[in-house]
Design a protein around this motif. Structure first.
Motif, short mmCIF file in Angstrom:
data_model
loop_
_atom_site.label_atom_id
_atom_site.label_comp_id
_atom_site.label_asym_id
_atom_site.label_seq_id
_atom_site.Cartn_x
_atom_site.Cartn_y
_atom_site.Cartn_z
N ARG A 91 32.43 25.18 47.92
CA ARG A 91 33.89 25.36 47.77
C ARG A 91 34.45 26.48 48.62
O ARG A 91 35.56 26.39 49.11
CB ARG A 91 34.23 25.69 46.32
N LEU A 92 33.68 27.60 48.72
CA LEU A 92 34.26 28.79 49.36
C LEU A 92 33.53 29.19 50.64
O LEU A 92 33.94 30.13 51.32
CB LEU A 92 34.26 29.97 48.37
N CYS A 116 35.39 29.57 40.84
CA CYS A 116 34.84 28.21 40.86
C CYS A 116 34.70 27.64 39.45
O CYS A 116 34.10 26.56 39.27
CB CYS A 116 33.50 28.21 41.59
N SER A 154 38.07 33.91 57.03
CA SER A 154 37.97 32.51 56.61
C SER A 154 38.16 32.36 55.10
O SER A 154 38.76 31.40 54.63
CB SER A 154 36.66 31.88 57.08
N ILE A 155 37.68 33.34 54.31
CA ILE A 155 37.86 33.21 52.86
C ILE A 155 39.33 33.47 52.48
O ILE A 155 39.86 32.85 51.57
CB ILE A 155 36.87 34.10 52.05
N THR A 170 42.08 36.82 47.39
CA THR A 170 40.68 37.27 47.28
C THR A 170 40.62 38.80 47.28
O THR A 170 41.17 39.43 48.18
CB THR A 170 39.84 36.75 48.48
N CYS A 221 41.74 32.48 54.17
CA CYS A 221 42.44 31.21 54.41
C CYS A 221 42.32 30.29 53.19
O CYS A 221 43.21 29.51 52.88
CB CYS A 221 41.84 30.50 55.63
N VAL A 222 41.19 30.39 52.47
CA VAL A 222 41.01 29.56 51.27
C VAL A 222 41.85 30.12 50.12
O VAL A 222 42.46 29.38 49.36
CB VAL A 222 39.51 29.53 50.85
N ASP A 223 41.87 31.47 49.99
CA ASP A 223 42.65 32.08 48.91
C ASP A 223 43.13 33.46 49.36
O ASP A 223 42.33 34.37 49.56
CB ASP A 223 41.77 32.21 47.66
#
Ligand SMILES: Cc1cc2nc3c(=O)[nH]c(=O)nc-3n(C[C@H](O)[C@H](O)[C@H](O)COP(=O)(O)OP(=O)(O)OC[C@H]3O[C@@H](n4cnc5c(N)ncnc54)[C@H](O)[C@@H]3O)c2cc1C
Length: 344
Positions: free
Chosen positions: A331-332, A286, A257-258, A265, A260-262
Motif C-alpha cells: 500500500r505505501l 493500513c 514518494s510517501i 505523513t 505523494c501517497v499521504d
C-alpha cells in the motif's frame, strides 16, 4: 569436575515474553566466565548451533523446537568501578535485569538512565540494539562492554566507539555476532551535577498531570513508568515483545514518494538529513491496529506491538508480522524491518 549443567529438552515458554511454547535441545546457565571457557571447550558446543538468551523480551521462537544450545546469561553484580566528584562508573553483570540497574541508579540519585525505566530484559542485551526510549539511549551512558568471544575463547573489552551503536542497532547485531556480552560499563552523573531530560513531549504532559514542576531523577523515572504502563501491554498478562518493527529511516526521495501517497505523513527530521517515519503510524494507516486473528493480534493500545492472545505458537506471530510487512509495502511502498529477533 564440571561447573556447568546441560539441561536437556527445556521448555522455553517461561523464558520469552511472547510466552510462546518452544523446546530447546540444550540449555546452559552461564553464571561466570569460567562457565564459558568450559562450554567452548566442549565437543557438543562445536557441533551444535547456539543462541544467547537474556530475558527473552526481544526474541520470537518461531519454531516448536530450537535444535541447539541456549546460553542463558545469568551473570550478576553491580559494582562501582570508579568515582569522581561528578560521575560514578558502574560495572554491571550482563545477566542483571535492566530494570534493577535503573532502580539502583534512581535509589542512589545517579542520573542518565531514568528515561529508560521499565524496559524489560537484561543489561547484557542492552547494547545489542542500543535500547532507547523517551529521548534517551544506552549510548548516552555506555563506556564499554566486556565480551566473551565464543569463536576464539577470548575475553575482550570493546570501547563504546567500537560498538557502532545506532538506532536499534550495533556491531553485535550486524558483524560481531560471535560474542556474549558478560558485563557492561556505564558512566552516570551525580544528581547535583545532572539535568533531567524531559524534552520528549509526552513526558511533560505526565509530569504536569502528576503535579511535578521540578522533576528529579526519581520523579521522572516514576512518570516514565506510568507512561509505559499506560501505553504498552504488560507481558505478564499478555505476551508481547514491545515494538515488533523499527521505525523507518528514509532519505528525501522516499520521503517525497510517501508524501505523494499521504500529505499528513509524520516525519522526524534528523541532523544527518534523513527522516524517520513512525512504523506505528504506517501500520495504523493500513488498518492493522487492534485487529485479531484466532490466537494473535495487533495491540489496540499500540500498533507496533504484536500480541499473543493466549495460546499462540511462535509461527502464528511470525505469520502476522509477515502479513503486515507485505501489506504496508504493497500500500505505501515502504519495507518494515523487524526489531524483534526471529529465531527460525
Ligand atoms: C513490553 C516491552 C517493552 C519494550 N520497550 C522497549 C523500549 O522502550 N526500548 C527498547 O530499545 N527496547 C524495548 N523492548 C525490547 C527489549 O526489552 C530490549 O531489546 C531488551 O534489551 C532485550 O533484552 P533481553 O535480555 O530480553 O534480550 P533477549 O530477548 O533475550 O535477546 C535479544 C537479542 O540479543 C541477543 N543477546 C541477549 N543477550 C546477549 C548477550 N549478553 N550477549 C550477546 N547477545 C545477547 C539475543 O541472542 C537476541 O538476539 C521492549 C520489550 C517489551 C516486552
Amino acid at each position: 569436575m564440571s561447573d556447568i549443567t546441560w539441561e536437556e529438552n527445556v521448555d522455553v515458554q517461561p523464558y520469552n515474553t511472547f510466552n510462546v511454547p518452544s523446546t530447546a535441545r540444550w540449555l546452559v546457565r552461564v553464571q561466570n566466565i569460567s562457565n564459558l571457557y568450559e562450554l567452548v571447550n566442549s565437543t557438543r558446543f562445536h557441533n551444535t548451533r547456539h543462541l544467547i538468551l537474556g530475558g527473552g523480551s526481544n526474541i520470537l521462537f518461531s519454531n516448536a523446537q530450537f535444535d541447539g544450545i541456549i546460553l542463558k546469561n545469568e551473570i550478576q553484580g553491580i559494582k562501582i568501578q570508579s568515582e569522581d566528584d561528578k560521575h560514578v562508573t558502574l560495572r554491571v553483570g550482563g545477566g542483571v535485569e535492566w530494570a534493577s540497574l535503573v532502580d539502583y541508579c534512581v535509589q542512589n540519585d545517579l542520573g542518565g538512565i531514568e528515561n529508560l525505566s521499565l524496559i524489560p530484559g537484561t543489561v547484557g542485551a542492552a547494547p545489542i540494539q542500543n535500547i532507547g526510549a523517551y529521548g534517551a539511549e544506552l549510548s548516552d551512558v555506555l563506556v564499554a562492554v566486556e565480551a566473551f568471544d565464543l569463536d576464539s575463547g577470548q575475553v575482550r573489552t570493546i570501547p563504546k566507539d567500537e560498538c557502532e551503536l545506532k538506532y536499534r542497532g550495533s556491531i553485535f547485531k550486524e558483524t560481531l555476532k560471535s560474542v556474549m556480552i558478560c558485563a557492561v560499563i556505564i558512566k552516570v552523573v551525580k544528581a547535583r551535577f545532572y539535568s533531567v531530560n524531559t524534552d520528549y513531549g509526552l513526558i511533560q504532559d505526565v509530569l504536569l498531570e502528576l503535579g511535578v514542576s521540578t522533576p528529579t531523577i526519581r520523579s521522572l523515572s516514576g512518570a516514565i513508568c506510568l507512561l509505559r504502563r499506560r501505553r504498552l501491554p504488560d507481558p505478564k498478562s499478555i505476551g508481547n515483545a514491545g515494538s515488533f518493527f523499527k521505525n523507518v529511516v528514509c532519505d528525501e526521495s522516499i520521503r517525497h514518494s510517501i508524501e505523494c501517497v499521504d500529505t499528513n505523513t509524520p516525519f522526524y527530521h534528523k541532523p544527518d538529513g534523513t527522516s524517520v517515519i513512525p512504523a506505528a503510524w504506517l501500520i495504523e494507516k493500513c488498518g492493522w491496529k487492534g485487529r485479531q486473528f484466532d490466537n494473535v493480534g495487533v495491540s489496540s493500545r499500540h500498533a507496533l506491538v504484536l500480541v499473543n492472545l493466549g495460546r499462540a505458537e511462535g509461527c502464528e506471530i511470525a505469520w502476522l508480522a509477515e502479513l503486515i510487512m507485505r501489506d504496508v509495502q504493497a500500500r505505501l511502498g515502504l519495507l518494515l524491518t523487524p526489531e524483534v529477533n526471529i529465531i527460525r
